[in-house]
Design a protein around this motif. Sequence first.
Motif, PDB file in Angstrom:
ATOM      1  N   ASP A 333      -9.520  -6.016  20.546  1.00 55.48           N
ATOM      2  CA  ASP A 333      -8.759  -5.027  21.149  1.00 55.48           C
ATOM      3  C   ASP A 333      -7.074  -4.719  20.215  1.00 55.48           C
ATOM      4  O   ASP A 333      -6.524  -3.842  20.073  1.00 55.48           O
ATOM      5  N   ARG A 334      -6.485  -6.295  20.334  1.00 54.43           N
ATOM      6  CA  ARG A 334      -5.215  -6.151  20.133  1.00 54.43           C
ATOM      7  C   ARG A 334      -5.611  -6.742  18.534  1.00 54.43           C
ATOM      8  O   ARG A 334      -4.191  -6.610  18.461  1.00 54.43           O
ATOM      9  N   ILE A 335      -6.433  -6.430  17.656  1.00 57.21           N
ATOM     10  CA  ILE A 335      -5.550  -6.632  16.269  1.00 57.21           C
ATOM     11  C   ILE A 335      -5.743  -5.329  15.697  1.00 57.21           C
ATOM     12  O   ILE A 335      -6.165  -4.483  15.461  1.00 57.21           O
ATOM     13  N   ASP A 336      -4.331  -5.051  14.523  1.00 53.78           N
ATOM     14  CA  ASP A 336      -3.892  -4.143  14.253  1.00 53.78           C
ATOM     15  C   ASP A 336      -4.214  -4.286  12.743  1.00 53.78           C
ATOM     16  O   ASP A 336      -3.822  -5.118  12.000  1.00 53.78           O
ATOM     17  N   LEU A 337      -5.487  -3.203  12.214  1.00 54.65           N
ATOM     18  CA  LEU A 337      -5.239  -3.797  11.389  1.00 54.65           C
ATOM     19  C   LEU A 337      -3.937  -2.612  10.091  1.00 54.65           C
ATOM     20  O   LEU A 337      -4.044  -3.843   8.687  1.00 54.65           O
ATOM     21  N   SER A 338      -3.271  -1.663   9.989  1.00 54.64           N
ATOM     22  CA  SER A 338      -1.907  -1.977   9.518  1.00 54.64           C
ATOM     23  C   SER A 338      -1.538  -3.330   9.241  1.00 54.64           C
ATOM     24  O   SER A 338      -0.943  -3.474   8.348  1.00 54.64           O
ATOM     25  N   LYS A 339      -1.318  -4.163   9.514  1.00 50.48           N
ATOM     26  CA  LYS A 339      -0.737  -5.587   9.542  1.00 50.48           C
ATOM     27  C   LYS A 339      -1.795  -6.498   8.666  1.00 50.48           C
ATOM     28  O   LYS A 339      -1.308  -7.350   8.120  1.00 50.48           O
ATOM     29  N   THR A 340      -3.138  -6.409   8.270  1.00 47.17           N
ATOM     30  CA  THR A 340      -4.511  -7.197   7.518  1.00 47.17           C
ATOM     31  C   THR A 340      -4.396  -6.629   6.505  1.00 47.17           C
ATOM     32  O   THR A 340      -4.305  -7.650   5.875  1.00 47.17           O
ATOM     33  N   TYR A 341      -3.627  -5.457   6.237  1.00 42.18           N
ATOM     34  CA  TYR A 341      -3.038  -5.027   4.710  1.00 42.18           C
ATOM     35  C   TYR A 341      -2.296  -4.733   3.962  1.00 42.18           C
ATOM     36  O   TYR A 341      -1.821  -3.416   4.700  1.00 42.18           O
ATOM     37  N   THR A 342      -1.698  -3.860   2.529  1.00 41.16           N
ATOM     38  CA  THR A 342      -1.013  -2.518   2.435  1.00 41.16           C
ATOM     39  C   THR A 342      -1.418  -2.330   1.480  1.00 41.16           C
ATOM     40  O   THR A 342      -1.803  -3.098   0.788  1.00 41.16           O
ATOM     41  N   THR A 343      -1.568  -0.722   0.949  1.00 37.56           N
ATOM     42  CA  THR A 343      -1.405  -0.363  -0.127  1.00 37.56           C
ATOM     43  C   THR A 343       0.156   0.364  -1.172  1.00 37.56           C
ATOM     44  O   THR A 343       0.060   0.890  -2.217  1.00 37.56           O
ATOM     45  N   ARG A 344       0.810   0.004  -0.397  1.00 38.82           N
ATOM     46  CA  ARG A 344       2.000   0.027  -1.263  1.00 38.82           C
ATOM     47  C   ARG A 344       2.360  -0.856  -2.401  1.00 38.82           C
ATOM     48  O   ARG A 344       2.710   0.345  -3.825  1.00 38.82           O
ATOM     49  N   PHE A 345       2.033  -1.831  -2.445  1.00 37.62           N
ATOM     50  CA  PHE A 345       2.287  -2.380  -4.118  1.00 37.62           C
ATOM     51  C   PHE A 345       1.451  -1.798  -4.998  1.00 37.62           C
ATOM     52  O   PHE A 345       1.853  -1.413  -5.779  1.00 37.62           O
ATOM     53  N   VAL A 346       0.110  -1.438  -4.635  1.00 32.16           N
ATOM     54  CA  VAL A 346      -0.573  -0.661  -6.191  1.00 32.16           C
ATOM     55  C   VAL A 346      -0.826   0.651  -6.018  1.00 32.16           C
ATOM     56  O   VAL A 346      -0.593   0.767  -6.992  1.00 32.16           O
ATOM     57  N   GLU A 347      -0.390   1.582  -5.045  1.00 31.46           N
ATOM     58  CA  GLU A 347       0.859   2.780  -5.388  1.00 31.46           C
ATOM     59  C   GLU A 347       1.403   2.706  -6.431  1.00 31.46           C
ATOM     60  O   GLU A 347       1.733   3.113  -6.948  1.00 31.46           O
ATOM     61  N   GLN A 348       2.836   1.601  -5.825  1.00 32.47           N
ATOM     62  CA  GLN A 348       3.386   1.416  -6.669  1.00 32.47           C
ATOM     63  C   GLN A 348       2.621   1.612  -8.460  1.00 32.47           C
ATOM     64  O   GLN A 348       3.703   2.095  -9.241  1.00 32.47           O
ATOM     65  N   ALA A 349       2.497   0.218  -8.714  1.00 33.59           N
ATOM     66  CA  ALA A 349       1.758   0.372  -9.870  1.00 33.59           C
ATOM     67  C   ALA A 349       1.445   1.054 -10.720  1.00 33.59           C
ATOM     68  O   ALA A 349       1.237   1.867 -11.182  1.00 33.59           O
ATOM     69  N   ALA A 350       0.077   1.679  -9.540  1.00 34.27           N
ATOM     70  CA  ALA A 350      -0.061   3.310 -10.259  1.00 34.27           C
ATOM     71  C   ALA A 350       0.978   4.047 -10.551  1.00 34.27           C
ATOM     72  O   ALA A 350       0.192   4.836 -11.527  1.00 34.27           O
ATOM     73  N   ARG A 351       1.239   4.213  -9.769  1.00 30.32           N
ATOM     74  CA  ARG A 351       3.076   5.376  -9.930  1.00 30.32           C
ATOM     75  C   ARG A 351       3.516   5.237 -11.383  1.00 30.32           C
ATOM     76  O   ARG A 351       4.611   5.773 -12.100  1.00 30.32           O
ATOM     77  N   ALA A 352       3.697   3.610 -11.721  1.00 32.19           N
ATOM     78  CA  ALA A 352       4.812   2.935 -12.736  1.00 32.19           C
ATOM     79  C   ALA A 352       4.183   3.108 -14.204  1.00 32.19           C
ATOM     80  O   ALA A 352       2.592   3.352 -14.744  1.00 32.19           O
ATOM     81  N   PRO A 353       5.186   3.370 -15.170  1.00 29.12           N
ATOM     82  CA  PRO A 353       4.470   4.157 -16.449  1.00 29.12           C
ATOM     83  C   PRO A 353       3.708   3.195 -17.534  1.00 29.12           C
ATOM     84  O   PRO A 353       4.022   2.086 -17.534  1.00 29.12           O
ATOM     85  N   GLN A 354       2.686   3.490 -17.801  1.00 31.80           N
ATOM     86  CA  GLN A 354       1.531   2.124 -18.351  1.00 31.80           C
ATOM     87  C   GLN A 354       2.029   2.144 -19.881  1.00 31.80           C
ATOM     88  O   GLN A 354       2.394   2.625 -20.851  1.00 31.80           O
TER      89      GLN A 354
END
Length: 354
Positions: A333-354
Amino acid sequence: MRYSASKYRRRVVAVVVVVASLLLATGCRDSRHIPMKDGRPQITIMVGGLEKVIYLPAMLTERLGYFADADIDVQLLGEQSGATAETALLAGDVQGVVGFYDHTIDLQAKEQCIQSVVQLADVPGEVQLVSAQDAASITSPADFRGKNLGVTSLGSSTDFITQALAGQEGMSTEDYTRVKVGAGQTFIAGMNHDGIDAGMTTDPTVAQMVNSGEARVLLDMRTEEGTRAALGGLYPAASLYMGCAMIDAHPEIVGKLASAFVRTLGWIKAHTPEQIAEKMPAQYAGGDPALYVQSIRDSIGMFNGDGVMKAEGARNVLDILGKYSKNVQPVRDRIDLSKTYTTRFVEQAARAPQ
């Protein structure tokens, strides 16, 4: 008794020197440190089995030159157990691990902050094999009672999932024996010499044992359908995870790593198993190129193509560990899933020009 200022300073210096020496002797490292050489970050990533198809994106990224394109030098180290890899990460011996996402939850239960920064797969890619001689008596996890079940190591992801499969049938670890058999040839030896009755492993070991008739597939978690049937939902597995302090201290470098892996996931989706196999080290085929291509074909659908964690999957992993992991259950009940993963770096990669 009084000390002069000079004597006091000498004593302070002596204490500092002793403490520093002790820290060096015990191998204490700054968990945020990334070595540099000629202006390029030097990253060491431990992989829970370099030759395993479930972790194929790590070596493939190197072979495609995507780490070099991102202006980072990456050394990949192989280690058969995810539990050992996480220990190396916590000790500061490596900067990242390619291993199962569930370790981030298990470690938070131990008050350690680790995050998945690239989620490579939404399913485990694992297969529960049963030895040919035991196939008639083990037809489902309900038959695990009293059996010897192979796992990579105690505390590994295969151990977590095995506990979940048995737990769904009302069993605890007291009802069967967990046997550490590693992967590859040690797993095969364990099954062929009566060390284990059934066990969890991945390709290419799966293809080798099934093709030879030494084992049969009991549960197939290389697909979404098979994973949902076995575990009640998605179970995000292979990922690149790093310490939170490292991520916070070096977001630009983490972003470069994420970009390289996301490029590889896209490349996988656009190429055939044969083309993928051609890029991998020849020794990974173990002298049987056709079998290796089959291994990739059977498992390649597990990779998600974009590196993004699905929130549904993360919740299911927590639900399973919260029921069956002795570490997570008391604090779920104390586990914070938001601290176990982040999507910000892959989302940045998706927006970057290839």
